[in-house]
Design a protein around this motif. Structure first.
Motif, PDB file in Angstrom:
ATOM      1  N   ALA A  86       0.833  -1.197   0.000  1.00 19.59           N
ATOM      2  CA  ALA A  86       0.000   0.000   0.000  1.00 19.59           C
ATOM      3  C   ALA A  86       0.874   1.256   0.000  1.00 19.59           C
ATOM      4  O   ALA A  86       0.585   2.230  -0.707  1.00 19.59           O
ATOM      5  CB  ALA A  86      -0.932  -0.003   1.208  1.00 19.59           C
ATOM      6  N   TYR A  87       1.934   1.236   0.784  1.00 23.37           N
ATOM      7  CA  TYR A  87       2.845   2.395   0.840  1.00 23.37           C
ATOM      8  C   TYR A  87       3.567   2.578  -0.493  1.00 23.37           C
ATOM      9  O   TYR A  87       3.667   3.688  -1.020  1.00 23.37           O
ATOM     10  CB  TYR A  87       3.842   2.196   1.967  1.00 23.37           C
ATOM     11  N   LEU A  88       4.055   1.482  -1.059  1.00 28.40           N
ATOM     12  CA  LEU A  88       4.727   1.572  -2.353  1.00 28.40           C
ATOM     13  C   LEU A  88       3.780   2.040  -3.439  1.00 28.40           C
ATOM     14  O   LEU A  88       4.155   2.846  -4.300  1.00 28.40           O
ATOM     15  CB  LEU A  88       5.319   0.205  -2.721  1.00 28.40           C
ATOM     16  N   ALA A  89       2.542   1.549  -3.407  1.00 29.73           N
ATOM     17  CA  ALA A  89       1.552   1.973  -4.397  1.00 29.73           C
ATOM     18  C   ALA A  89       1.321   3.476  -4.326  1.00 29.73           C
ATOM     19  O   ALA A  89       1.206   4.160  -5.352  1.00 29.73           O
ATOM     20  CB  ALA A  89       0.237   1.225  -4.182  1.00 29.73           C
ATOM     21  N   GLU A  90       1.270   3.998  -3.106  1.00 26.13           N
ATOM     22  CA  GLU A  90       1.076   5.438  -2.922  1.00 26.13           C
ATOM     23  C   GLU A  90       2.243   6.227  -3.509  1.00 26.13           C
ATOM     24  O   GLU A  90       2.048   7.278  -4.137  1.00 26.13           O
ATOM     25  CB  GLU A  90       0.938   5.740  -1.433  1.00 26.13           C
ATOM     26  N   GLN A  91       3.464   5.721  -3.350  1.00 23.84           N
ATOM     27  CA  GLN A  91       4.628   6.435  -3.874  1.00 23.84           C
ATOM     28  C   GLN A  91       4.665   6.386  -5.399  1.00 23.84           C
ATOM     29  O   GLN A  91       5.020   7.382  -6.048  1.00 23.84           O
ATOM     30  CB  GLN A  91       5.919   5.845  -3.295  1.00 23.84           C
ATOM     31  N   VAL A 114      10.918  13.231  -3.410  1.00 22.44           N
ATOM     32  CA  VAL A 114      10.592  12.580  -2.137  1.00 22.44           C
ATOM     33  C   VAL A 114       9.932  11.227  -2.389  1.00 22.44           C
ATOM     34  O   VAL A 114      10.248  10.222  -1.725  1.00 22.44           O
ATOM     35  CB  VAL A 114       9.683  13.480  -1.282  1.00 22.44           C
ATOM     36  N   ALA A 115       9.006  11.173  -3.357  1.00 28.83           N
ATOM     37  CA  ALA A 115       8.337   9.899  -3.667  1.00 28.83           C
ATOM     38  C   ALA A 115       9.340   8.864  -4.170  1.00 28.83           C
ATOM     39  O   ALA A 115       9.265   7.680  -3.807  1.00 28.83           O
ATOM     40  CB  ALA A 115       7.239  10.124  -4.706  1.00 28.83           C
ATOM     41  N   VAL A 116      10.281   9.297  -5.001  1.00 31.79           N
ATOM     42  CA  VAL A 116      11.311   8.379  -5.497  1.00 31.79           C
ATOM     43  C   VAL A 116      12.174   7.888  -4.334  1.00 31.79           C
ATOM     44  O   VAL A 116      12.480   6.691  -4.222  1.00 31.79           O
ATOM     45  CB  VAL A 116      12.182   9.083  -6.559  1.00 31.79           C
ATOM     46  N   ARG A 117      12.554   8.798  -3.453  1.00 32.77           N
ATOM     47  CA  ARG A 117      13.396   8.418  -2.317  1.00 32.77           C
ATOM     48  C   ARG A 117      12.659   7.505  -1.351  1.00 32.77           C
ATOM     49  O   ARG A 117      13.248   6.565  -0.790  1.00 32.77           O
ATOM     50  CB  ARG A 117      13.865   9.675  -1.585  1.00 32.77           C
ATOM     51  N   ARG A 118      11.386   7.776  -1.131  1.00 31.37           N
ATOM     52  CA  ARG A 118      10.618   6.903  -0.243  1.00 31.37           C
ATOM     53  C   ARG A 118      10.559   5.489  -0.814  1.00 31.37           C
ATOM     54  O   ARG A 118      10.697   4.504  -0.084  1.00 31.37           O
ATOM     55  CB  ARG A 118       9.202   7.457  -0.068  1.00 31.37           C
ATOM     56  N   THR A 119      10.354   5.397  -2.109  1.00 26.35           N
ATOM     57  CA  THR A 119      10.291   4.080  -2.749  1.00 26.35           C
ATOM     58  C   THR A 119      11.610   3.338  -2.564  1.00 26.35           C
ATOM     59  O   THR A 119      11.637   2.168  -2.149  1.00 26.35           O
ATOM     60  CB  THR A 119       9.981   4.239  -4.245  1.00 26.35           C
TER      61      THR A 119
END
Length: 496
Positions: free
Chosen positions: A234-239, A263-268
């Motif tokens: 779910a977290y990866l899908a959001e990113q 930020v989304a790339v880094r979170r992933t």
């Protein structure tokens, strides 16, 4: 440059015999303009498998009316769309500026005609006291032709806001419904015409399922039943959704878009590292270098954006230098976002969500497994922080600690839906550490830039101004370094 504006409208289906009601007397409406009839011809473009339509994006070339030309519409909230326009140009050649804005979806696939719409439009304007157009109501008789289907005809009403308020949009809709119109279920004329021909991709469906599963479970108090794999996905899908959402803005240099996409790339990338026991590392490992490559291209721009904000009072030569470097960084970024390597990364992220390489831990209860995974990320942060005192290069050690703080923060963010307040506290602690170290890193980057820039100063006054800025940045770095000790002393670490 493609012309752009935010379109806010609502669509209504009109039954046979529908009569447009009187629209005067609505809040703020002083008068209603005379009806205007327009004949519109639109050719819609998409990939052969309708990737744009599947993502509620429309791209058309329309003749007739005051806004003839190419129109690209992308979702922006419930009733809004970001609309980008370009001149008519050649009939079958999509303007490069528009095709680039949807490249994260097309990924090199050809854009070709998929439908045509002939519309006889009767327009009335709702005018304010000063004659300004508060809204425009369009009564459309539409004939649509898909790639193979027989022509389809229907009637619909569009209400598009001009300078009016959302209350006017609501009031106009209420009057239309009272007259017999019904809110349209289709997001666009093209979506209505293509109907069942448009379906979300498997990756998009899996992203939606992952999000809804977590939302439903946590809102119903059933978080204990959620597996570790479901939370991570779910977290990866959001990113992945965020990367796609901010991609167009990053290409255009819109305020904060580069930062948020980065930020989304880094979170992933961070989650793939922190949650290795949950995902098969053999399948996820190839994504790491590619995510790092994109993050670096975004980071080149972001660092210059930060410098420009910090050097607002700098001498003109320094600001000109920054602007030149920023333009070059944007060229590098846009080249990266057009590269087949970037499209391959997006395909890989789609596969990651649609067909996740789950390891054995993924099937275990999240409430049991997540505490240990978050704590492991925190322990790595604590180890990096401790190394600052003994490091031969303390500034480098602080930079590594900052990266570890981000990883610990993202690991805890992922766990919040299940672990609640305990995970939120870790997020809060790591965010404070990250911000202090971020201030230190920004000052260090600024000092390095100023050291290079002083050699290009043309006058003594310019060199002195650069020196003043350098002294200010040194003071900021020292302040952040001292604040780090205090900030760390106030953190308690995970307590699950």
């Amino acid at each position: 440059m493609a012309e752009r504006h935010l379109e806010i409208e609502q669509k209504y289906d009109a039954p046979a015999g529908f009569a447009l009601p009187e629209l005067d007397g609505l809040a703020g409406v002083a008068s209603v303009g005379e009806p205007e009839v327009r004949e519109l011809h639109a050719t819609y473009f998409d990939t052969p498998d309708l990737r744009l339509a599947a993502n509620r994006i429309t791209l058309r070339r329309r003749r007739g009316g005051p806004d003839a030309g190419w129109h690209l519409k992308m979702p922006a909230g419930q009733d809004g769309k970001h609309e980008f326009r370009a001149p008519l140009g050649r009939p079958l050649l999509v303007p490069a500026r528009l095709s680039g804005l949807v490249a994260a979806h097309t990924r090199g696939a050809e854009l070709r005609p998929v439908a045509t719409l002939e519309t006889r439009r009767t327009v009335v304007r709702l005018l304010g006291a000063d004659g300004e157009a508060l809204a425009e109501v369009a009564d459309d008789l539409v004939t649509g032709r898909g790639r193979e289907a027989e022509p389809e005809r229907w009637r619909e009403i569009e209400v598009e806001l001009g300078t009016g308020t959302p209350e006017l949009l609501k009031a106009a809709g209420k009057r239309l419904r009272k007259a017999g119109a019904k809110r349209s279920k289709s997001a666009s004329k093209l979506a209505r015409l293509l109907g069942d021909g448009v379906a979300p991709s498997e990756a998009a469906r899996q992203r939606a399922r992952a999000r809804s599963r977590i939302t439903a479970a946590t809102s119903n108090g059933k978080a204990p039943a959620i597996t570790t794999g479901e939370v991570v996905l779910a977290y990866l899908a959001e990113q992945v959704e965020s990367i796609l959402r901010f991609d167009p803005g990053a290409r255009l240099g819109e305020d904060d878009a580069v930062h948020r996409m980065r930020v989304a790339v880094r979170r992933t990338r961070s989650v793939l590292r922190s949650y290795r026991p949950v995902l098969d590392a053999e399948r996820t490992a190839p994504l790491g270098p590619e995510l790092r490559w994109v993050a670096q291209a975004l980071g080149e721009v972001r660092d210059l954006e930060v410098l420009r904000a910090r050097f607002a009072e700098a001498p003109p030569f320094l600001l000109d230098d920054l602007e030149r470097h920023e333009r070059a960084a944007y060229r590098h970024l846009n080249a990266a976002l057009r590269d087949a390597r970037y499209f391959a990364l997006l395909d890989g992220l789609d596969r990651l969500v649609a067909d996740p390489p789950l390891a054995a831990v993924a099937g275990k209860k999240a409430r049991k497994e997540l505490p240990a995974l978050v704590t492991r990320a925190w322990d790595r942060l604590a180890g990096d922080y401790a190394s600052i005192k003994t490091s031969a290069d303390p500034d480098l050690a602080r930079h590594e600690t900052r990266k570890a703080a981000k990883r610990a923060r993202y690991a805890a963010e992922l766990a919040v839906p299940v672990l609640g307040a305990a995970a939120k506290r870790v997020v809060k602690d790591t965010k404070r550490i990250q911000e202090v170290l971020g201030a230190h890193q920004d000052a260090m980057i600024a000092m390095e830039h100023l050291e290079r820039a002083v050699a290009r100063a043309r006058t003594t006054a310019d060199a002195f101004a650069v020196g003043v800025l350098y002294g200010r940045e040194r003071a900021e770095a020292d302040k952040a370094r001292d604040l780090l000790v205090t900030t760390w002393s106030r953190t308690l670490g995970p307590s699950f």
